[in-house]
Design an enzyme around this catalytic site. Structure first.
Site, mmCIF file in Angstrom:
data_model
loop_
_atom_site.group_PDB
_atom_site.id
_atom_site.type_symbol
_atom_site.label_atom_id
_atom_site.label_comp_id
_atom_site.label_asym_id
_atom_site.label_seq_id
_atom_site.Cartn_x
_atom_site.Cartn_y
_atom_site.Cartn_z
ATOM 1 N N LYS A 102 11.046 38.759 46.338
ATOM 2 C CA LYS A 102 10.578 38.856 47.728
ATOM 3 C C LYS A 102 9.237 38.160 47.915
ATOM 4 O O LYS A 102 8.976 37.567 48.971
ATOM 5 C CB LYS A 102 10.499 40.321 48.154
ATOM 6 N N TYR A 136 12.968 42.652 42.055
ATOM 7 C CA TYR A 136 13.086 42.585 43.522
ATOM 8 C C TYR A 136 11.773 42.113 44.139
ATOM 9 O O TYR A 136 11.748 41.235 45.025
ATOM 10 C CB TYR A 136 13.470 43.974 44.028
HETATM 11 P P1 NAI Z 1 22.275 46.427 53.201
HETATM 12 O O1 NAI Z 1 22.707 46.598 51.792
HETATM 13 O O2 NAI Z 1 22.669 47.446 54.207
HETATM 14 O O3 NAI Z 1 22.727 44.993 53.749
HETATM 15 C C1 NAI Z 1 22.623 43.840 53.002
HETATM 16 C C2 NAI Z 1 23.872 43.013 53.225
HETATM 17 O O4 NAI Z 1 23.732 41.783 52.495
HETATM 18 C C3 NAI Z 1 25.130 43.694 52.708
HETATM 19 O O5 NAI Z 1 26.087 43.843 53.731
HETATM 20 C C4 NAI Z 1 25.617 42.774 51.580
HETATM 21 O O6 NAI Z 1 27.046 42.693 51.484
HETATM 22 C C5 NAI Z 1 25.007 41.436 51.970
HETATM 23 N N1 NAI Z 1 24.863 40.542 50.821
HETATM 24 C C6 NAI Z 1 24.415 40.853 49.578
HETATM 25 N N2 NAI Z 1 24.457 39.792 48.775
HETATM 26 C C7 NAI Z 1 24.937 38.752 49.524
HETATM 27 C C8 NAI Z 1 25.204 37.394 49.246
HETATM 28 N N3 NAI Z 1 25.003 36.896 48.011
HETATM 29 N N4 NAI Z 1 25.655 36.605 50.233
HETATM 30 C C9 NAI Z 1 25.886 37.109 51.486
HETATM 31 N N5 NAI Z 1 25.678 38.419 51.784
HETATM 32 C C10 NAI Z 1 25.204 39.230 50.827
HETATM 33 O O7 NAI Z 1 20.658 46.300 53.141
HETATM 34 P P2 NAI Z 1 19.536 46.234 54.285
HETATM 35 O O8 NAI Z 1 18.617 47.386 54.100
HETATM 36 O O9 NAI Z 1 20.142 46.014 55.601
HETATM 37 O O10 NAI Z 1 18.721 44.942 53.804
HETATM 38 C C11 NAI Z 1 18.634 43.734 54.541
HETATM 39 C C12 NAI Z 1 17.472 42.927 54.006
HETATM 40 O O11 NAI Z 1 16.239 43.615 54.250
HETATM 41 C C13 NAI Z 1 17.523 42.662 52.496
HETATM 42 O O12 NAI Z 1 17.051 41.372 52.206
HETATM 43 C C14 NAI Z 1 16.557 43.700 51.954
HETATM 44 O O13 NAI Z 1 16.046 43.331 50.687
HETATM 45 C C15 NAI Z 1 15.501 43.702 53.038
HETATM 46 N N6 NAI Z 1 14.658 44.886 53.073
HETATM 47 C C16 NAI Z 1 15.179 46.086 53.458
HETATM 48 C C17 NAI Z 1 14.364 47.196 53.509
HETATM 49 C C18 NAI Z 1 14.851 48.502 54.001
HETATM 50 O O14 NAI Z 1 14.020 49.412 54.173
HETATM 51 N N7 NAI Z 1 16.133 48.680 54.249
HETATM 52 C C19 NAI Z 1 12.957 47.137 53.076
HETATM 53 C C20 NAI Z 1 12.509 45.810 52.738
HETATM 54 C C21 NAI Z 1 13.344 44.741 52.730
#
Ligand code: NAI
Length: 309
Positions: free
Chosen positions: A168, A164
């Site tokens: 990133k 990951y």
């Molecule tokens: P989440 O799991 O709630 O939302 C991510 C969404 O992306 C999901 O709805 C999923 O279905 C969708 N997704 C996954 N693979 C996909 C694909 N191949 N094509 C289209 N959609 C796809 O996660 P969250 O926390 O909202 O994460 C959003 C972004 O923020 C991610 O990139 C994550 O790595 C990043 N992030 C989040 C952090 C946190 O504290 N929640 C910390 C650092 C980064």
């Protein structure tokens, strides 16, 4: 007020978590939004079209404009289809928030090549597959904004996250170059390193009761990340080539600095012993500069050497 009337914004991974909050805020500010999400599990399995559709319903019920896209970012065809959805539905593309992501926690010595590839395919390949067709549209318009969602895990490190973190950190490298090449076409590119209480946090906790007890988890509401994502995606933003951490309402620049270092005597041949002897200067972080490109580092060295660059 920062306004997105007549602007078209793509948000990937907008069916849940942080992406959903960004999509709602863009729509509230007048944008036509492409809500992209495959609707898979946190680890990247399965699909569910209702996930993106529910956010489109939420936006339209509030009087906004949005269309759903269920394509995966992890193939060239998927990225192209997401961009085509924006152009076909709304005729242009002003901003892209590359946010879709998956998450798994695996000790480094147990990480398989498949784990590694799946993670890079969604986050890093996905950012490229989406950004390239979007860049072409933006270039033809002479205007565009990219917000790539990176992570402090990638820039600073996090246990169990080699795959990951590598993905990133790679996104930061991709952003640097899009910012440089895009500048002459009115295309700006920045990253956001968010913290947000989503399933990426809740599903990785060993004990769910920690959630109520831990003040930090309560403090990192996803709504506290949206302001900087929305700003960087707007016409008001003139910044490019920057990274920002957004954590619990604290917004801060994250940068890669270059120390002044140690330069040996002209025409001397430094040895490993010299490196050991000058380690404090070599490792010092003050003074430092933040080069705007590889060339700025080269020019600074050629100037110190007194040789033409
Ligand atoms: P989440 O799991 O709630 O939302 C991510 C969404 O992306 C999901 O709805 C999923 O279905 C969708 N997704 C996954 N693979 C996909 C694909 N191949 N094509 C289209 N959609 C796809 O996660 P969250 O926390 O909202 O994460 C959003 C972004 O923020 C991610 O990139 C994550 O790595 C990043 N992030 C989040 C952090 C946190 O504290 N929640 C910390 C650092 C980064």
């Amino acid at each position: 007020m920062i306004d997105f009337t007549d602007q078209v914004v793509v948000v990937t991974g907008a069916g849940r978590g942080l992406g959903r909050v960004y999509a709602l805020e863009f729509a509230r500010r007048g944008a036509s939004v492409v809500v992209n999400d495959v609707g898979g599990s946190m680890g990247g399995t399965g699909v569910d079209a209702s996930v993106a559709a529910a956010v489109v319903d939420e936006i339209t019920a509030a009087g906004g404009t949005a269309v759903a896209s269920h394509d995966s970012v992890d193939t060239p065809e998927g990225g192209a289809a997401i961009v085509a959805t924006a152009v076909d539905a709304f005729g242009r593309l002003d901003a892209v928030v590359s946010n879709a992501g998956i998450f798994t926690a695996i000790p480094f010595d147990e990480l398989t090549p498949d784990d590694w590839r799946r993670m890079l395919r969604v986050h890093l390949d996905g950012a490229f597959y989406l950004a390239q067709p979007a860049y072409r549209v933006m270039k033809s318009q002479g205007y565009g904004r990219f917000v790539f969602i990176a992570s402090s895990a990638g820039l600073f490190g996090q246990h169990l996250e080699a795959h990951y973190a590598a993905a990133k950190a790679g996104i930061v490298g991709l952003t640097n170059v899009i910012a440089l090449e895009g500048a002459e076409h009115g295309i700006l590119a920045n990253t956001v390193l968010p913290f947000g209480l989503s399933r990426m946090v809740t599903e990785t906790l060993p004990d769910p009761s920690v959630l109520e007890q831990n003040g930090f988890f309560q403090a990192i509401q996803p709504e506290l990340v949206a302001p900087i994502v929305v700003y960087l995606a707007s016409r008001d933003c003139q910044l490019s080539h920057h990274n920002f951490s957004a954590c619990a309402g604290r917004f801060a620049r994250v940068f890669v600095g270059l120390g002044e270092g140690w330069l040996g005597e002209r025409d001397s041949a430094p040895t490993a012993d010299d490196v050991a002897a000058h380690l404090s200067e070599i490792t010092s972080t003050t003074p430092y500069s933040v080069p705007g490109s590889i060339y700025e580092e080269v020019f600074a060295v050629t100037e110190r050497l007194g040789v033409g660059g």
